[in-house]
Structures are given as structure tokens and as C-alpha cells.
Design an enzyme around this catalytic site. Structure first.
Site, PDB file in Angstrom:
ATOM      1  N   ARG A 163       7.623 -34.641  87.903  1.00 41.56           N
ATOM      2  CA  ARG A 163       6.746 -35.334  86.959  1.00 41.56           C
ATOM      3  C   ARG A 163       7.208 -35.137  85.519  1.00 41.56           C
ATOM      4  O   ARG A 163       7.855 -34.141  85.198  1.00 41.56           O
ATOM      5  CB  ARG A 163       5.299 -34.847  87.134  1.00 41.56           C
ATOM      6  CG  ARG A 163       5.173 -33.339  87.115  1.00 41.56           C
ATOM      7  CD  ARG A 163       3.908 -32.863  87.825  1.00 41.56           C
ATOM      8  NE  ARG A 163       3.928 -33.159  89.246  1.00 41.56           N
ATOM      9  CZ  ARG A 163       2.839 -33.280  90.005  1.00 41.56           C
ATOM     10  NH1 ARG A 163       1.641 -33.112  89.490  1.00 41.56           N
ATOM     11  NH2 ARG A 163       2.936 -33.556  91.276  1.00 41.56           N
ATOM     12  N   ARG A 208       3.540 -41.005  83.243  1.00 41.38           N
ATOM     13  CA  ARG A 208       3.322 -40.227  84.470  1.00 41.38           C
ATOM     14  C   ARG A 208       2.949 -41.133  85.629  1.00 41.38           C
ATOM     15  O   ARG A 208       2.040 -41.949  85.510  1.00 41.38           O
ATOM     16  CB  ARG A 208       2.198 -39.215  84.191  1.00 41.38           C
ATOM     17  CG  ARG A 208       1.593 -38.551  85.393  1.00 41.38           C
ATOM     18  CD  ARG A 208       2.446 -37.418  85.924  1.00 41.38           C
ATOM     19  NE  ARG A 208       1.803 -36.889  87.116  1.00 41.38           N
ATOM     20  CZ  ARG A 208       0.895 -35.923  87.103  1.00 41.38           C
ATOM     21  NH1 ARG A 208       0.545 -35.352  85.965  1.00 41.38           N
ATOM     22  NH2 ARG A 208       0.333 -35.502  88.218  1.00 41.38           N
ATOM     23  N   ASP A 268       2.536 -32.875  83.162  1.00 35.81           N
ATOM     24  CA  ASP A 268       1.350 -32.506  83.939  1.00 35.81           C
ATOM     25  C   ASP A 268       0.482 -31.644  83.033  1.00 35.81           C
ATOM     26  O   ASP A 268       0.953 -30.636  82.494  1.00 35.81           O
ATOM     27  CB  ASP A 268       1.829 -31.698  85.162  1.00 35.81           C
ATOM     28  CG  ASP A 268       0.717 -31.374  86.135  1.00 35.81           C
ATOM     29  OD1 ASP A 268      -0.276 -32.130  86.192  1.00 35.81           O
ATOM     30  OD2 ASP A 268       0.848 -30.356  86.850  1.00 35.81           O
ATOM     31  N   ASP A 276      -2.976 -29.664  83.293  1.00 35.21           N
ATOM     32  CA  ASP A 276      -4.033 -29.232  84.212  1.00 35.21           C
ATOM     33  C   ASP A 276      -5.099 -28.442  83.466  1.00 35.21           C
ATOM     34  O   ASP A 276      -4.772 -27.513  82.717  1.00 35.21           O
ATOM     35  CB  ASP A 276      -3.435 -28.327  85.309  1.00 35.21           C
ATOM     36  CG  ASP A 276      -2.562 -29.094  86.286  1.00 35.21           C
ATOM     37  OD1 ASP A 276      -2.712 -30.321  86.395  1.00 35.21           O
ATOM     38  OD2 ASP A 276      -1.719 -28.452  86.947  1.00 35.21           O
TER      39      ASP A 276
HETATM   40  N1  PH2 Z   1       3.834 -28.236  89.373  1.00 34.33           N
HETATM   41  C1  PH2 Z   1       3.648 -28.814  90.526  1.00 34.33           C
HETATM   42  C2  PH2 Z   1       4.423 -28.464  91.713  1.00 34.33           C
HETATM   43  N2  PH2 Z   1       5.348 -27.403  91.520  1.00 34.33           N
HETATM   44  N3  PH2 Z   1       6.441 -25.832  90.172  1.00 34.33           N
HETATM   45  C3  PH2 Z   1       6.602 -25.258  88.979  1.00 34.33           C
HETATM   46  N4  PH2 Z   1       7.499 -24.303  88.833  1.00 34.33           N
HETATM   47  N5  PH2 Z   1       5.878 -25.643  87.882  1.00 34.33           N
HETATM   48  C4  PH2 Z   1       4.947 -26.638  87.966  1.00 34.33           C
HETATM   49  O1  PH2 Z   1       4.292 -26.968  86.941  1.00 34.33           O
HETATM   50  C5  PH2 Z   1       4.737 -27.259  89.216  1.00 34.33           C
HETATM   51  C6  PH2 Z   1       5.523 -26.826  90.314  1.00 34.33           C
HETATM   52  C7  PH2 Z   1       2.636 -29.847  90.666  1.00 34.33           C
HETATM   53  O2  PH2 Z   1       1.644 -29.795  89.735  1.00 34.33           O
HETATM   54 MG    MG Z   2      -0.081 -29.104  88.213  1.00 35.33          MG
HETATM   55 MG    MG Z   3      -2.038 -31.984  87.463  1.00 37.03          MG
END
Ligand code: PH2
Ligand code: MG
Ligand code: MG
Length: 170
Positions: free
Chosen positions: A94, A85, A97, A99
Site C-alpha cells: 500500500r 490508496r 495506511d 490506522d
Molecule cells: N501493514 C500491513 C501488513 N503488513 N507489515 C509491516 N512491516 N508494516 C505495516 O505497516 C504493515 C505490514 C497492513 O496494514
Molecule cells: Mg495497517
Molecule cells: Mg489500515
């Protein structure tokens, strides 16, 4: 003794994302102080925030952890790093991710960590898998399910890729 229940969001849109998700949950489960208890179904979702990029895969997972919130955050970041990453563009593409969305009942507001994650209620790609795991969770006085109903037009753009068996304890 039972640990703390935490919920994480998984996202990604570069490379073999399903493989990255499996790798991510396997790493968390391998940590002696954390286990993965459940995963949501897996969805393909249009990019949110910065729209000119490939669709994402998204899911949520429930953990039982004996780590503190900041220790868990460091673990999540080290797993993201293992998957190559790069931290550059804010809402950009990415590989993986992870979170930290929810940590027990705790409300945390520090420089590098805010829990519950402040954008949960604005993002169907987070709310839908979260509401699958815990539909009655209260966020800002309303349930996750209620917030998802408000975002139903976004929800309709999400495509189910797999049921909740994409990750299984092996
Ligand atoms: N994560 C982001 C920005 N945009 N869009 C979707 N559909 N799913 C994501 O996990 C996502 C995003 C930045 O963390
Ligand atoms: Mg995110
Ligand atoms: Mg994040």
C-alpha cells in the site's frame, strides 16, 4: 478547551513513502479540528502477515482532535484515498495506511472501527513507535514497553531510518 488525544499508525511500502507520510500528517494538521502534536522516529520494517512484498516504513503520530472517533476514521480514509490508496488485498502492499490505534481512554467496538486497534500487541512495527510516544500506555493490563520486550526478536529486525524530526510543523 483541549481535544482528545489520539494515536495513529502510519505504514506504506509503495512509492515515495516518506513523502506520503509527510503529506498525510500535513493533511491532518490542516484539518481545522485536528492537529499533529508529535511524531515517533521512522523505521524500516520487514513485511508482516504477507511476507512476499517490499519492506515497509512505519511510524506513529500523536494527534489532538475535536473529531469523534468515526469522524477521525473518515478523515484518515480520505487522506489515504488522496494518496491513491487501493483497498484490495488484506495485508498487501500500500501507498499510505493510516490506522487509528488509540483514542483517549475510549474502547470502541463497531463494525468498521475497533479501538484500541486489536493487533497492536502483536506487531513490533506498531509497538515500537507507540512505546516511544507513550511507553507506559496500558494495553491488556501490561504496558506498551512490556509488550515490545516480548517481541524483541521482531524489534531487532526494525531499522531506524530517521529520528522524530522527519515531520515538523511548518
Ligand atoms: N501493514 C500491513 C501488513 N503488513 N507489515 C509491516 N512491516 N508494516 C505495516 O505497516 C504493515 C505490514 C497492513 O496494514
Ligand atoms: Mg495497517
Ligand atoms: Mg489500515
Amino acid at each position: 478547551m483541549t481535544g482528545h488525544k489520539a494515536i495513529i499508525g502510519l505504514g506504506g511500502n509503495i512509492g515515495d513513502v516518506l513523502d506520503s507520510f509527510r503529506f498525510g500528517l500535513d493533511c491532518l494538521h490542516a484539518d481545522p479540528a485536528t492537529r499533529v502534536t508529535r511524531a515517533s522516529p521512522l523505521y524500516r520494517t520487514p513485511a508482516w502477515g504477507l511476507e512476499e512484498q517490499p519492506d515497509f516504513l512505519n511510524a506513529c503520530a500523536e494527534l489532538e482532535t475535536w473529531l469523534s472517533p468515526h469522524e477521525l476514521l473518515s478523515l484518515l480514509q480520505s487522506v489515504e484515498d488522496m494518496r491513491g490508496r487501493k483497498r484490495c488485498e488484506m495485508w498487501g502492499p500500500r501507498t499510505l495506511d493510516l490506522d487509528l490505534l488509540i483514542y483517549g481512554e475510549q474502547q470502541i467496538d463497531t463494525n468498521n472501527l475497533t479501538v484500541p486497534h486489536p493487533l497492536i500487541t502483536e506487531r513490533a512495527f506498531v509497538l515500537k513507535p507507540l512505546a516511544y510516544l507513550t511507553p507506559g500506555m496500558i494495553l491488556g493490563a501490561k504496558t506498551a514497553k512490556h509488550h515490545l520486550q516480548v517481541l524483541s526478536s521482531e524489534e531487532q529486525k526494525m531499522k531506524l531510518v530517521s529520528d522524530d524530526t522527519w515531520w515538523m510543523v511548518s
